[in-house]
Motif scaffolding. Structure first.
Motif, PDB file in Angstrom:
ATOM      1  N   VAL A   9       0.843  -1.204   0.000  1.00 10.30           N
ATOM      2  CA  VAL A   9       0.000   0.000   0.000  1.00 10.30           C
ATOM      3  C   VAL A   9       0.869   1.241   0.000  1.00 10.30           C
ATOM      4  CG1 VAL A   9      -1.711   1.341   1.284  1.00 10.30           C
ATOM      5  CG2 VAL A   9      -1.890  -1.152   1.204  1.00 10.30           C
ATOM      6  N   TYR A  12       2.761   1.746  -3.391  1.00  8.98           N
ATOM      7  CA  TYR A  12       1.889   2.193  -4.485  1.00  8.98           C
ATOM      8  C   TYR A  12       1.441   3.636  -4.285  1.00  8.98           C
ATOM      9  CZ  TYR A  12       1.467  -2.693  -6.002  1.00  8.98           C
ATOM     10  OH  TYR A  12       1.723  -3.962  -6.466  1.00  8.98           O
ATOM     11  N   ALA A  31      -2.853   0.597  -5.348  1.00  8.35           N
ATOM     12  CA  ALA A  31      -2.915   0.866  -3.908  1.00  8.35           C
ATOM     13  C   ALA A  31      -4.286   0.484  -3.370  1.00  8.35           C
ATOM     14  CB  ALA A  31      -2.626   2.340  -3.637  1.00  8.35           C
TER      15      ALA A  31
END
Length: 209
Positions: A9, A12, A31
């Motif tokens: 996460v 991204y 993400a």
């Protein structure tokens, strides 16, 4: 479903905004695909949110895969400008990427706020209260009363911070590692949120129906 990875996460989100302020749509989607796994960890009552998010991500991914739209839709900025200038936003039959992303954008505000609150909890603390506080101050502002009541009931099924970390901590890392990582995710998530918000403000598209 593959394991949720908070590191992905963060990577991204950072990639989404690091090149310029136009925001790379592909990394935004990546993400969100990872963040969507978090809803699965929060319990079955959050399944309706996960399904809705997935359907919106598929719409955006379809536009990216279409050679006719790939260049204009490669960034959030380009997509908003393209749809507005082409007049597609007033076509009721057109499935708008801008409208789709706006819903994801609002949900990102909730997720960033929620993750920030989680980082401040002790291991034994329940996620219920902070989840509802985050929802009420962000995404709840856009939902009708019935949905707000459903969410209020759903959050009280949430367990503790420790239980959540046990689900995502496959390498037996210390709590401090995740607290620091959460700070980075929140920082990059808030950056993406603020830049996206500024783009919608610039194009006057916050009120898309």
């Amino acid at each position: 479903m593959q394991d949720f990875q908070l590191e992905k996460v963060n990577d991204y989100l950072l990639a989404c905004h690091s090149r310029d302020e136009k925001l790379c749509l592909r990394f935004y989607i990546s993400a969100y695909e990872e963040l969507n796994k978090l809803f699965g960890l929060l319990g079955s009552l959050f399944g309706f949110i996960s399904s809705d998010v997935q359907s919106k991500l598929e719409i955006l991914s379809t536009y990216l895969a279409d050679s006719e739209n790939a260049t204009a839709f490669s960034t959030v900025s380009g997509m908003l400008r393209c749809e507005k200038e082409s007049g597609k936003l007033v076509d009721s039959k057109y499935i708008s990427g801008s409208r789709t992303l706006l819903r994801l954008h609002r949900a990102l505000g909730f997720l960033v706020d929620f993750l920030e609150r989680i980082s401040t909890l002790s291991l034994s603390d329940s996620l219920s209260k902070v989840c509802y506080l985050s929802y009420r101050s962000t995404l709840g502002n856009y939902h009708p009363q019935l949905i707000r009541l459903m969410v209020k009931g759903a959050v009280y099924t949430l367990s503790s911070k420790k239980d959540l970390l046990d689900k995502i901590n496959k390498d037996n890392k210390e709590e401090e590692y995740y607290n620091k990582l959460l700070v980075e995710v929140v920082k990059n998530g808030r950056k993406v949120y603020q830049l996206t918000d500024a783009l919608y403000t610039f194009h006057n598209l916050h009120d898309l129906p």
